[in-house]
Scaffold this motif. Sequence first.
Motif, PDB file in Angstrom:
ATOM      1  N   LEU A   1      -1.090   4.926   6.916  1.00  0.00           N
ATOM      2  CA  LEU A   1       0.115   4.095   6.992  1.00  0.00           C
ATOM      3  C   LEU A   1       1.353   4.856   6.558  1.00  0.00           C
ATOM      4  O   LEU A   1       1.295   5.718   5.660  1.00  0.00           O
ATOM      5  CB  LEU A   1      -0.072   2.837   6.141  1.00  0.00           C
ATOM      6  N   LYS A   2       2.459   4.515   7.191  1.00  0.00           N
ATOM      7  CA  LYS A   2       3.746   5.140   6.932  1.00  0.00           C
ATOM      8  C   LYS A   2       4.743   4.057   6.509  1.00  0.00           C
ATOM      9  O   LYS A   2       4.581   2.889   6.882  1.00  0.00           O
ATOM     10  CB  LYS A   2       4.263   5.830   8.198  1.00  0.00           C
ATOM     11  N   PRO A   3       5.782   4.432   5.800  1.00  0.00           N
ATOM     12  CA  PRO A   3       6.799   3.424   5.414  1.00  0.00           C
ATOM     13  C   PRO A   3       7.375   2.684   6.616  1.00  0.00           C
ATOM     14  O   PRO A   3       7.691   1.485   6.517  1.00  0.00           O
ATOM     15  CB  PRO A   3       7.854   4.265   4.698  1.00  0.00           C
ATOM     16  N   GLU A   4       7.468   3.346   7.748  1.00  0.00           N
ATOM     17  CA  GLU A   4       8.010   2.687   8.941  1.00  0.00           C
ATOM     18  C   GLU A   4       7.062   1.659   9.545  1.00  0.00           C
ATOM     19  O   GLU A   4       7.430   0.959  10.484  1.00  0.00           O
ATOM     20  CB  GLU A   4       8.417   3.723  10.003  1.00  0.00           C
ATOM     21  N   ASP A   5       5.859   1.561   9.021  1.00  0.00           N
ATOM     22  CA  ASP A   5       4.936   0.508   9.447  1.00  0.00           C
ATOM     23  C   ASP A   5       5.197  -0.807   8.717  1.00  0.00           C
ATOM     24  O   ASP A   5       4.571  -1.831   9.022  1.00  0.00           O
ATOM     25  CB  ASP A   5       3.487   0.925   9.194  1.00  0.00           C
ATOM     26  N   THR A   6       6.094  -0.800   7.771  1.00  0.00           N
ATOM     27  CA  THR A   6       6.418  -1.999   7.004  1.00  0.00           C
ATOM     28  C   THR A   6       6.973  -3.098   7.903  1.00  0.00           C
ATOM     29  O   THR A   6       7.789  -2.834   8.789  1.00  0.00           O
ATOM     30  CB  THR A   6       7.447  -1.669   5.909  1.00  0.00           C
ATOM     31  N   GLY A   7       6.491  -4.323   7.674  1.00  0.00           N
ATOM     32  CA  GLY A   7       6.982  -5.445   8.437  1.00  0.00           C
ATOM     33  C   GLY A   7       6.033  -6.621   8.339  1.00  0.00           C
ATOM     34  O   GLY A   7       5.000  -6.547   7.661  1.00  0.00           O
ATOM     35  N   VAL A   8       6.389  -7.687   9.030  1.00  0.00           N
ATOM     36  CA  VAL A   8       5.501  -8.841   9.149  1.00  0.00           C
ATOM     37  C   VAL A   8       4.679  -8.654  10.424  1.00  0.00           C
ATOM     38  O   VAL A   8       5.237  -8.413  11.492  1.00  0.00           O
ATOM     39  CB  VAL A   8       6.294 -10.158   9.202  1.00  0.00           C
ATOM     40  N   TYR A   9       3.374  -8.761  10.275  1.00  0.00           N
ATOM     41  CA  TYR A   9       2.461  -8.560  11.390  1.00  0.00           C
ATOM     42  C   TYR A   9       1.953  -9.915  11.885  1.00  0.00           C
ATOM     43  O   TYR A   9       1.507 -10.752  11.090  1.00  0.00           O
ATOM     44  CB  TYR A   9       1.290  -7.672  10.966  1.00  0.00           C
TER      45      TYR A   9
ATOM     46  N   THR B   1       3.655  -3.965   3.474  1.00  0.00           N
ATOM     47  CA  THR B   1       4.681  -3.121   2.888  1.00  0.00           C
ATOM     48  C   THR B   1       4.067  -1.784   2.515  1.00  0.00           C
ATOM     49  O   THR B   1       3.079  -1.739   1.770  1.00  0.00           O
ATOM     50  CB  THR B   1       5.292  -3.776   1.643  1.00  0.00           C
ATOM     51  N   VAL B   2       4.635  -0.711   3.060  1.00  0.00           N
ATOM     52  CA  VAL B   2       4.131   0.629   2.788  1.00  0.00           C
ATOM     53  C   VAL B   2       5.188   1.367   1.973  1.00  0.00           C
ATOM     54  O   VAL B   2       6.314   1.564   2.438  1.00  0.00           O
ATOM     55  CB  VAL B   2       3.823   1.390   4.086  1.00  0.00           C
ATOM     56  N   SER B   3       4.825   1.772   0.774  1.00  0.00           N
ATOM     57  CA  SER B   3       5.767   2.466  -0.101  1.00  0.00           C
ATOM     58  C   SER B   3       5.626   3.977   0.077  1.00  0.00           C
ATOM     59  O   SER B   3       4.538   4.487   0.346  1.00  0.00           O
ATOM     60  CB  SER B   3       5.515   2.088  -1.551  1.00  0.00           C
ATOM     61  N   SER B   4       6.736   4.661  -0.107  1.00  0.00           N
ATOM     62  CA  SER B   4       6.722   6.120   0.068  1.00  0.00           C
ATOM     63  C   SER B   4       6.409   6.840  -1.236  1.00  0.00           C
ATOM     64  O   SER B   4       6.343   6.260  -2.289  1.00  0.00           O
ATOM     65  CB  SER B   4       8.075   6.578   0.595  1.00  0.00           C
TER      66      SER B   4
ATOM     67  N   VAL C   1       0.855  -1.188   0.000  1.00  0.00           N
ATOM     68  CA  VAL C   1       0.000   0.000   0.000  1.00  0.00           C
ATOM     69  C   VAL C   1       0.891   1.238   0.000  1.00  0.00           C
ATOM     70  O   VAL C   1       2.014   1.207   0.513  1.00  0.00           O
ATOM     71  CB  VAL C   1      -0.950  -0.014   1.221  1.00  0.00           C
ATOM     72  N   GLN C   2       0.382   2.312  -0.589  1.00  0.00           N
ATOM     73  CA  GLN C   2       1.132   3.569  -0.576  1.00  0.00           C
ATOM     74  C   GLN C   2       0.992   4.254   0.781  1.00  0.00           C
ATOM     75  O   GLN C   2       0.001   4.057   1.496  1.00  0.00           O
ATOM     76  CB  GLN C   2       0.622   4.491  -1.674  1.00  0.00           C
ATOM     77  N   ALA C   3       1.969   5.068   1.090  1.00  0.00           N
ATOM     78  CA  ALA C   3       1.910   5.856   2.313  1.00  0.00           C
ATOM     79  C   ALA C   3       0.612   6.665   2.342  1.00  0.00           C
ATOM     80  O   ALA C   3       0.201   7.227   1.316  1.00  0.00           O
ATOM     81  CB  ALA C   3       3.106   6.774   2.411  1.00  0.00           C
TER      82      ALA C   3
END
Length: 127
Positions: free
Chosen positions: A86-94, A124-127, A12-14
């Motif tokens: 959502l922000k790019p820093e939210d990227t990760g495995v949940y 994955t959050v893209s900027s 998803v985009q930021a």
Amino acid sequence: QVQLVESGGGLVQAGGSLRLSCATSGFNFGIYAMGWFRQAPGKEREFVAVIAWNGGSTDYADSVKGRFTISRDNAKNTVYLQMNSLKPEDTGVYYCARGRSATADGAGRSSGNYDYWGQGTQVTVSS
């Protein structure tokens, strides 16, 4: 046997939103607190949110407060995580996890207070 299965992750985009689901089976879902954690590449797993057995209390990491909402449907044995802005820093495995306690305070923010875990879903959050 106890099973927790996450779904709903993706790219998803930021500024966008995602809703994660964690479907559970094999235990009495309605008497346990449930939590969400995440792990970014190269980092330790960190607490995101927890909800009490009846949904009556919740707790959030400061980094997601005001943007994420945890909820549950005890009739469906499912816990959710609505993620907005959502922000790019939210990227990760949940990961979702079952607390060792019924209350949010009892389960807390430490991963050691959770005894069963799902396999995770990638966000994955893209900027």
